[in-house]
Structure formats: structure tokens, C-alpha cells
Design a protein around this motif. Structure first.
Motif, short mmCIF file in Angstrom:
data_model
loop_
_atom_site.label_atom_id
_atom_site.label_comp_id
_atom_site.label_asym_id
_atom_site.label_seq_id
_atom_site.Cartn_x
_atom_site.Cartn_y
_atom_site.Cartn_z
N SER A 128 -5.99 18.07 -45.60
CA SER A 128 -6.10 17.80 -44.17
C SER A 128 -7.47 17.23 -43.82
O SER A 128 -7.57 16.31 -43.00
N ALA A 166 -4.94 28.21 -41.42
CA ALA A 166 -5.61 28.79 -42.58
C ALA A 166 -6.37 30.06 -42.19
O ALA A 166 -6.44 31.02 -42.98
N VAL A 174 -6.10 22.69 -46.62
CA VAL A 174 -7.29 22.37 -45.82
C VAL A 174 -8.01 21.17 -46.40
O VAL A 174 -8.46 20.28 -45.66
N LEU A 230 -6.79 24.26 -39.71
CA LEU A 230 -7.83 25.28 -39.85
C LEU A 230 -7.43 26.56 -39.14
O LEU A 230 -7.70 27.67 -39.62
#
Length: 377
Positions: free
Chosen positions: A170, A208, A167, A205
Motif C-alpha cells: 500500500s 493494520a 502495508v 494503516l
């Protein structure tokens, strides 16, 4: 270990497909009740986030059970299927739009759908179609999904083990991309309308979130009004709704919107997934998850119809893309009279639901035949 399929994901994906269809039928009254009218984000954010969530659930389980290479092979096979579907869908869409345009005298549907490039330069348009550079209106989400899916094998193993690290990386790319002009090439304005370099953050996201949901944790038993994160998310969601509604009356909006906030907020870019849009979606998703805990509410009849559409999201999305210009043609035949607009919007919804029901019926029929064949051996 990752959990199985979550009906809530299917429900909201089905709802997003309905909103996408209604949003792309011009002057559709039911388009006034979709997500984009009550906040900075819209159904596109829902679709991409849930795509990331569902992909990590599905292919993460394959990776854990069958290994990395088998998971990667199945991801690439799915991306190839989406690419082939995109090519055929574009060909069908062009045929429908050209047919509808011949029946409508008041508007140029070819221009409205972004198909002028094919008329003026068909040979180059065919090449651009194969390279995903030529994407008429309604077609942008599918190429975006293809590119995001192609990148999934590169991050999936680390995402399952170290989601926060993925994350963070990213997010760094997401923040740098608009400043450095990172995007993929396309015709018209020269770049993709949905910039994959920024939208990948929302996809990650979603993945995740799937990993996080699979981890055991104690629920927060405090009342919602005593949870600071919920209060902050609900406040931002409400403020975004008020600001979005104020756009209908520019004079009032300009009078009450402080210049400092206006300078920070605008422009709200959809191409680069503006932070205002991203934060609005995340806040809305958090509030929704808190207000609709558990899965029992997905068992009522209406929710099951949306869940079924979400389970066959690719097929239903493709049908919605083809139905939108047909609905527009019907509306234009009667000078966009509101009874016809509502009728065409509801008819399209019923056809999308009917397709999902038919696919579900065929799936159960095939499963029944398989069991009979196994039992008869």
C-alpha cells in the motif's frame, strides 16, 4: 482473534464528525478550535483511519467466523448502501442549497457549494452523479469511503495474516501515485479531491492498527519522557502546531521559516495526502493513544455522547452535510454576526447528538421487542 468494538474508536469518530460539520460552516468561530488549526492534518484523516480500523474489526471477525465469501458479500452490501445514500444525500443537499440560496442575497451559495455544474448542465450532472464524478463540497468523504470499501475484499485475508506485507504494498502505491498521476476522474479540476489511490494507505494503516491491537504484547512501562518514539511524535506534533498557527501571520512565517524547510514542506497536498499530513496524523494519533490509555475515560457523560455519534457515523455525517448550508443561511441572514454563528454551530451539534440518541433508543426498543417475541414463542 480480533477484539470487539472499541469505544475509543467511536469517541474519536464522533469528534471527527463534529469537526467536519464546524469546518464546513463558513466563518464559524468554533471552526477555529478544530484539528486543522493546530496541525497539517484534519478530521478527514481521523475519519479515514478509523474507518479502516472499524472495517477490519467488523469484517475481519466475519471472515474468521463465517468465511471469506460471506465477509465479502457483507462488505459489498455495505458499499451499495453507501452508494444509494450518497445519491439521495446529494439530491437533498441540492434542494436545501437552492432553497437557502433564494433566502441569501449577499452570497451565491450554489457556487460556494460547487453545484454550478448542475445548473449549467443538469443532464450531464446526473450522469456524473451516478458515476461518482460529480461531488459538491461536503460530499467528498462518502465516495472515497465507497471506493475504499470496495477494495477491502481484495486485501482483507492477507491483511489479517500478513499486515506488514499489505502495508508495504500500500505504501508503494501511495508513493508512486503522485509521481505517476494516478487518480480517478471527476468534473471541475478533472480528478477526485480525495485521491483514493493515495488515501487508501491511511485506510490500510487503520486496518493494520486493528490487527496489531488484537495481538497480545507487553506494555511499555517506561515513563513517557523516556520513550524515544513518543518524544519524536510529540515534538513533530508541536512543531506542526507552531507552523500552522504561524500561517495566520504570513510576514512572521516567511521571516522565521528557513527556505530549506519551506521547500521540503510545501505544498502540503490534501488531495494526494502529503507525507507531512500523513506523518502529522500518525504522530498525533500515537501521542493521543499514549496520553489516553485504556477505556475508562470514555465513560463520562460528554464522552458517551461523542461515542454514540460515532456508533451511527453514517447517519450523523449525512445530517451534518445537510445542516451546514442551513447554518450558513442563518448566519448570512444576520450578516454573519458571531452570536448567531456560535448558536447555529451549537444547534447543529445538538441536532446531530439528538439523532444519534434517537437511533440508539430505537435500536434498544427493537432489541426489547425481539426479546419479548422470542420469550412469547
Amino acid at each position: 482473534m480480533l477484539k470487539g468494538r472499541d469505544p475509543r474508536i467511536d469517541f474519536f469518530r464522533g469528534l471527527a464528525l463534529i469537526f467536519i460539520f464546524w469546518d464546513h460552516v463558513p466563518h464559524n468561530p468554533l471552526g477555529q478550535i478544530t484539528l486543522r488549526n493546530f496541525g497539517f492534518s484534519d478530521a478527514a484523516e481521523v475519519f479515514v483511519f478509523l474507518a479502516g480500523y472499524a472495517c477490519v474489526l467488523a469484517y475481519g471477525k466475519i471472515l474468521q467466523g463465517e468465511g471469506y465469501w460471506m465477509a465479502s458479500l457483507k462488505i459489498l452490501r455495505r458499499a451499495w448502501v453507501l452508494y444509494v445514500v450518497h445519491i439521495f444525500l446529494l439530491a437533498m443537499l441540492m434542494g436545501i442549497v437552492f432553497f437557502a440560496n433564494s433566502k441569501v442575497e449577499t452570497r451565491d451559495l450554489v457556487q460556494e457549494m460547487g453545484l454550478t455544474h448542475f445548473i449549467t448542465n443538469p443532464q450531464q450532472a446526473l450522469t456524473d452523479e451516478l458515476l461518482l464524478r460529480f461531488k459538491p463540497n461536503l460530499m467528498d468523504p462518502l465516495p472515497l469511503y465507497i471506493v475504499l470499501l470496495l477494495g477491502l475484499p481484495l486485501v482483507l485475508p492477507l491483511l489479517l495474516r500478513k499486515p506488514l506485507a499489505v502495508v508495504a504494498a500500500s505504501m508503494t502505491v501511495y508513493l508512486l501515485a503522485p509521481r505517476l498521476g494516478w487518480n480517478l476522474a471527476a468534473i471541475a479540476d478533472g480528478v477526485w479531491y480525495f485521491n483514493p489511490v493515495t488515501w487508501q494507505f491511511l485506510f490500510i494503516l487503520g486496518g493494520a492498527a486493528a490487527v496489531h491491537a488484537s495481538q497480545p504484547r507487553a506494555p511499555d512501562t517506561r515513563p513517557l519522557h523516556r520513550q524515544p518514539v513518543f518524544i519524536a511524535a510529540a515534538t513533530y506534533t508541536l512543531l506542526a502546531a507552531v507552523i500552522t498557527l504561524s500561517w495566520r501571520w504570513p510576514e512572521i512565517h516567511d521571516a522565521v521559516m528557513p527556505a530549506v524547510i519551506s521547500d521540503l514542506l510545501y505544498p502540503i497536498s490534501k488531495t494526494d495526502l502529503s507525507p507531512a499530513r500523513l506523518l502529522h496524523f500518525l504522530a498525533l494519533a500515537y501521542v493521543t493513544a499514549k496520553l489516553l490509555p485504556g477505556r475508562a475515560w470514555t465513560q463520562n457523560w460528554l464522552a458517551r455522547q461523542s461515542c454514540r455519534m460515532g456508533r451511527y457515523s453514517l447517519e450523523v455525517f449525512c445530517l451534518g452535510v445537510l445542516l451546514a448550508p442551513l447554518a450558513d443561511m442563518l448566519n448570512a441572514q444576520v450578516n454573519d454576526a458571531w452570536p448567531m454563528q456560535i448558536f447555529s454551530a451549537l444547534l447543529g451539534l445538538m441536532l446531530m447528538a439528538a439523532l444519534a440518541a434517537w437511533l440508539e433508543f430505537n435500536k434498544h426498543l427493537d432489541a426489547s421487542r425481539q426479546r419479548q417475541w422470542v420469550a412469547g414463542r
